[in-house]
Design an enzyme around this catalytic site. Structure first.
Site, PDB file in Angstrom:
ATOM      1  N   LYS A 125      12.644  10.299  10.429  1.00  0.00           N
ATOM      2  CA  LYS A 125      11.989   8.985  10.524  1.00  0.00           C
ATOM      3  C   LYS A 125      12.984   7.862  10.822  1.00  0.00           C
ATOM      4  CE  LYS A 125       8.315   9.919   7.187  1.00  0.00           C
ATOM      5  NZ  LYS A 125       7.518   9.345   6.094  1.00  0.00           N
ATOM      6  N   ARG A 182      -7.653   8.183   4.494  1.00  0.00           N
ATOM      7  CA  ARG A 182      -7.681   8.468   5.935  1.00  0.00           C
ATOM      8  C   ARG A 182      -7.653   9.971   6.129  1.00  0.00           C
ATOM      9  NH1 ARG A 182      -2.624   5.084   7.716  1.00  0.00           N
ATOM     10  NH2 ARG A 182      -2.042   5.732   5.639  1.00  0.00           N
ATOM     11  N   SER A 231      -2.906  -2.684   6.253  1.00  0.00           N
ATOM     12  CA  SER A 231      -4.230  -3.010   6.813  1.00  0.00           C
ATOM     13  C   SER A 231      -5.320  -2.050   6.308  1.00  0.00           C
ATOM     14  CB  SER A 231      -4.164  -3.001   8.334  1.00  0.00           C
ATOM     15  OG  SER A 231      -3.713  -1.766   8.764  1.00  0.00           O
ATOM     16  N   ARG A 262       0.856  -1.192   0.000  1.00  0.00           N
ATOM     17  CA  ARG A 262       0.000   0.000   0.000  1.00  0.00           C
ATOM     18  C   ARG A 262       0.888   1.237   0.000  1.00  0.00           C
ATOM     19  NH1 ARG A 262      -2.808   0.776   5.141  1.00  0.00           N
ATOM     20  NH2 ARG A 262      -1.328   2.462   5.435  1.00  0.00           N
ATOM     21  N   LYS A 296      12.201   2.558   5.324  1.00  0.00           N
ATOM     22  CA  LYS A 296      12.330   3.977   4.948  1.00  0.00           C
ATOM     23  C   LYS A 296      13.691   4.251   4.305  1.00  0.00           C
ATOM     24  CE  LYS A 296       8.500   5.054   7.540  1.00  0.00           C
ATOM     25  NZ  LYS A 296       7.754   3.997   8.170  1.00  0.00           N
ATOM     26  N   GLU A 340       7.496   0.962  11.638  1.00  0.00           N
ATOM     27  CA  GLU A 340       6.170   0.995  11.004  1.00  0.00           C
ATOM     28  C   GLU A 340       5.108   1.132  12.083  1.00  0.00           C
ATOM     29  OE1 GLU A 340       5.792   0.916   7.758  1.00  0.00           O
ATOM     30  OE2 GLU A 340       7.915   0.591   7.394  1.00  0.00           O
ATOM     31  N   GLY A 341       3.905   1.516  11.661  1.00  0.00           N
ATOM     32  CA  GLY A 341       2.766   1.447  12.580  1.00  0.00           C
ATOM     33  C   GLY A 341       2.380   2.759  13.233  1.00  0.00           C
ATOM     34  N   GLU A 392       4.966   7.053   2.231  1.00  0.00           N
ATOM     35  CA  GLU A 392       5.769   5.826   2.387  1.00  0.00           C
ATOM     36  C   GLU A 392       5.096   4.700   1.612  1.00  0.00           C
ATOM     37  OE1 GLU A 392       5.670   3.561   5.952  1.00  0.00           O
ATOM     38  OE2 GLU A 392       3.576   4.012   6.351  1.00  0.00           O
ATOM     39  N   ASN A 419       4.050   0.670   2.206  1.00  0.00           N
ATOM     40  CA  ASN A 419       3.957  -0.412   3.192  1.00  0.00           C
ATOM     41  C   ASN A 419       4.000  -1.730   2.443  1.00  0.00           C
ATOM     42  OD1 ASN A 419       3.063   1.202   5.719  1.00  0.00           O
ATOM     43  ND2 ASN A 419       1.746   1.937   4.075  1.00  0.00           N
TER      44      ASN A 419
HETATM   45  P1  ADP Z   1       4.559   4.811   9.679  1.00  0.00           P
HETATM   46  O1  ADP Z   1       5.294   3.700   9.035  1.00  0.00           O
HETATM   47  O2  ADP Z   1       4.792   4.891  11.133  1.00  0.00           O
HETATM   48  O3  ADP Z   1       3.114   4.833   9.285  1.00  0.00           O
HETATM   49  P2  ADP Z   1       4.838   7.172   8.011  1.00  0.00           P
HETATM   50  O4  ADP Z   1       6.008   7.489   7.181  1.00  0.00           O
HETATM   51  O5  ADP Z   1       3.625   6.732   7.291  1.00  0.00           O
HETATM   52  O6  ADP Z   1       5.263   6.114   9.121  1.00  0.00           O
HETATM   53  O7  ADP Z   1       4.467   8.441   8.874  1.00  0.00           O
HETATM   54  C1  ADP Z   1       3.407   8.464   9.807  1.00  0.00           C
HETATM   55  C2  ADP Z   1       2.537   9.682   9.563  1.00  0.00           C
HETATM   56  O8  ADP Z   1       3.321  10.870   9.662  1.00  0.00           O
HETATM   57  C3  ADP Z   1       1.900   9.727   8.189  1.00  0.00           C
HETATM   58  O9  ADP Z   1       0.690   9.009   8.174  1.00  0.00           O
HETATM   59  C4  ADP Z   1       1.715  11.216   7.949  1.00  0.00           C
HETATM   60  O10 ADP Z   1       0.512  11.674   8.554  1.00  0.00           O
HETATM   61  C5  ADP Z   1       2.896  11.838   8.707  1.00  0.00           C
HETATM   62  N1  ADP Z   1       4.014  12.097   7.777  1.00  0.00           N
HETATM   63  C6  ADP Z   1       4.974  11.252   7.416  1.00  0.00           C
HETATM   64  N2  ADP Z   1       5.823  11.793   6.534  1.00  0.00           N
HETATM   65  C7  ADP Z   1       5.375  13.045   6.311  1.00  0.00           C
HETATM   66  C8  ADP Z   1       5.825  14.127   5.497  1.00  0.00           C
HETATM   67  N3  ADP Z   1       6.911  14.048   4.721  1.00  0.00           N
HETATM   68  N4  ADP Z   1       5.107  15.279   5.521  1.00  0.00           N
HETATM   69  C9  ADP Z   1       4.005  15.398   6.287  1.00  0.00           C
HETATM   70  N5  ADP Z   1       3.548  14.419   7.102  1.00  0.00           N
HETATM   71  C10 ADP Z   1       4.203  13.253   7.117  1.00  0.00           C
HETATM   72 MG    MG Z   2       2.302   5.173   7.435  1.00  0.00          MG
END
Ligand code: ADP
Ligand code: MG
Length: 596
Positions: free
Chosen positions: A423, A509, A172, A142, A364, A427-428, A165, A167
């Site tokens: 980051k 979402r 899920s 995803r 990542k 995950e999660g 990102e 997944n």
């Molecule tokens: P995880 O694997 O924990 O889901 P993500 O990379 O999806 O990690 O980041 C978690 C949340 O942080 C995302 O759902 C988003 O809302 C926010 N986020 C992540 N990267 C960015 C970014 N470059 N700019 C703005 N918000 C971000």
């Molecule tokens: Mg995420």
């Protein structure tokens, strides 16, 4: 209540309830439908009513957090995200297959990240063992995007998607997102009285993710069964009957259980494939490999009693597909037993979803490495695919000492932390660092320790108005959203044998614009669905093209193939009919001339 059937233009009334009475009616209906259709999550607390005779271990459910109505989303950006899914699928498969590149890319992370190091150790350990017994992998990927606007609000460009990102493990909410789309269609049609869901200016897409995921699992199950049927199996000493099943590896005490159960039912009802659930601990305790076969993974069946077992009437679950909905977070491995369970699965002949190399390809660090010049070209043959992927990448920076641009990125992030996200390889949700915490971490971490993180430039989504429903309460505020697109891939690493590669559906979402994180299970976001706003540029024909493309993405892969094959057959039949008529006319003319 006045019924409306707006066919022209403005979809605003579908996005925000026009008064409190409409809002209350929507909430009332929504809560009923969520319970009826299983749009639920298990609640953490049990009903503590001591006078009740109910079994105390009976699970309790509440509605999943949802947005009350759909959210407007630009149609061309939606189509772009759907088109990218098969390209991401291929990219993940090829990256996962390139052992040398993967290990080199993750090298700098390993000294300071014990979790990723353990995964890499398993990856290296299975070399030549598990990797060779099963060459086909199932990917349920995803890719998550947010809309990004460049520049200040007054001068900003039109929003375009940027990837947050990808997944590659335990992606899920596919089934709950199908259900939230059904809920929104129902509310829009029944309560708002808008029966036509397609007009020249907007389009409400179906979301067939549930079926798409079940179809992928069923194809993988059938492929395993086909492989088995081609083998001449040596007679085994075991008298146990084997029951081929998909195994879903789950977390103990999972709250997002309905999303998983809906998939289990869809897999059984749609394809007749049974699914068995087990934790990593249970796999370690009850599983073993059939070494007389090709390392088939066998688990003790939960339906067999000890007496039956002793009487030689045992039954074992043979794992055809190991589908992970756990095992992506260090907390999923509280002891060595869980690691043993993971290793057992990786060594086996089961088709993994994902195999450990796919898991690593979704880190990542790999996302950052792919954004460097020349790296996408290493994996993707078509320049158009490379350009499409590059177009949706936000600025990403690796932080290992000596890497070009790393020091400049750290300086820029310390000077304006509001423009960056730091980051780790997790995950999660809930692991990223922002603002003051980001600066503190960059100051505290030694240069080698920083290598375990990546710096990402912030995506700037345009805010919009939304109504959220959590625990039956409505919350109203400025929101931002994240669109996830599910891709399903079944094939080998070299992409020489690809059985399936398609985009199967979406997840929208919505979160409060002030919230940094975005997970639904982690409590930051709610589930929503997109109402696609079509571009009015380009005239009638451009709109028709948009419509045709949207229809394609509104249907499940099999339904679309059926529809297009009906068209193809109709065209072929008319061509054939024309040719026959032509021949008949020529024959008649020749006949006439002869008879003269
Ligand atoms: P995880 O694997 O924990 O889901 P993500 O990379 O999806 O990690 O980041 C978690 C949340 O942080 C995302 O759902 C988003 O809302 C926010 N986020 C992540 N990267 C960015 C970014 N470059 N700019 C703005 N918000 C971000
Ligand atoms: Mg995420």
């Amino acid at each position: 209540m006045t019924l409306r059937d707006d066919t022209d233009g403005d979809p605003t009334f579908l996005l925000v309830p026009r008064n409190d009475n409409v809002r209350d009616a929507l909430v009332h209906q929504a809560l009923g439908v969520t319970a009826t259709n299983g749009l639920l999550m298990q609640t953490a607390t049990r009903n503590a009513d001591s006078s009740s005779n109910a079994n105390p271990s009976t699970p309790m459910y509440g509605h999943a957090p949802i947005s009350l109505l759909p959210n407007a989303f630009p149609a061309h950006e939606y189509v772009k995200a759907r088109r990218l899914a098969p390209i991401w699928n291929e990219l993940v498969a090829r990256v996962a297959y390139d052992r040398e590149w993967l290990l080199r890319t993750l090298e700098s992370v390993l000294p300071h990240d014990d979790f990723t190091r353990r995964l890499v150790e398993i990856y290296q350990a299975i070399d030549g063992a598990g990797r060779d017994v099963q060459k086909i992998h199932l990917g349920v990927n995803r890719s998550d995007y947010m809309l990004h606007v460049e520049g200040a609000a007054s001068t900003s460009s039109s929003p375009s998607i940027k990837q947050v990102e990808i997944n590659t493990i335990a992606s899920s909410f596919g089934c709950l997102s199908t259900e939230v789309t059904r809920l929104h269609r129902y509310l829009v049609q029944k309560i708002l009285g808008c029966t036509r869901l397609y007009t020249p200016s907007w389009f409400f897409p179906y979301n067939d993710t549930m079926r798409g995921l079940a179809h992928g699992l069923a194809m993988a199950h059938n492929e395993y069964m086909r492989q088995e049927s081609c083998l001449s199996r040596p007679s085994t000493s075991s008298q146990h009957r084997r029951h081929p099943c998909v195994l879903m590896i789950v977390q103990p005490g999972e709250r997002n259980i309905n999303d998983q159960k809906l998939l289990e039912v869809a897999l059984w009802e749609g394809f007749g494939v049974p699914l068995h659930r087990a934790t990593l601990l249970e796999v370690a305790g009850e599983g073993h490999l059939d070494l007389q076969g090709r390392q088939n993974l066998l688990l003790k069946s939960p339906l067999v009693s000890e007496a039956e077992e002793k009487a030689g009437q045992g039954e074992e679950v043979e794992v055809t597909v190991a589908y992970f909905r756990a095992a992506y977070d260090p907390s999923d491995y509280p002891s060595e037993e869980e690691w043993k369970g993971r290793e057992l699965i990786e060594m086996s002949a089961a088709i993994k979803c994902p195999c450990i190399s796919y898991h690593l390809a979704g880190t990542k660090k790999v996302q950052e490495a792919l954004s460097r010049p020349g790296e996408l070209e290493r994996f993707l043959k078509k320049p158009a695919d490379v350009a499409a992927i590059r177009d949706c990448l936000m600025g990403l920076h690796g932080l290992e000492p000596g890497l070009a641009g790393a020091e400049e990125a750290v300086k820029a992030a310390r000077a304006s932390p509001e423009d960056f996200v730091l980051k780790p390889q997790r995950e999660g949700g809930g692991h990223n660092l922002y603002g003051a915490e980001l600066v503190e971490a960059l100051v505290r971490l030694a240069p080698e320790e920083r290598a375990a993180y990546i710096l990402m430039e912030k995506i700037r989504p345009p805010p919009f108005d939304s109504h959220f429903v959590r625990d039956g309460q409505v919350l109203h505020g400025a929101a931002a959203f994240e669109l996830g697109v599910y891709g399903v891939f079944l094939g080998d690493g070299e992409c020489q044998r690809v059985l399936l590669n398609e985009s199967v559906g979406h997840l929208l979402r919505t979160k409060l614009a002030t919230s940094q994180e975005g997970g639904v299970a982690a409590g930051f976001a709610v589930l929503s669905s997109p109402l696609l706003v079509l571009s009015q540029e380009g005239g009638k024909w451009a709109r028709r093209r948009q419509f045709a493309e949207l229809q394609k993405y509104s249907m499940s892969g099999p339904a679309w193939r059926r529809k297009s094959s009906i068209w193809r057959r109709a065209v072929a039949l008319s061509v054939f009919g024309g040719v026959v008529l032509g021949f008949a006319a020529v024959a008649k003319a020749v006949d006439k001339r002869r008879s003269r």
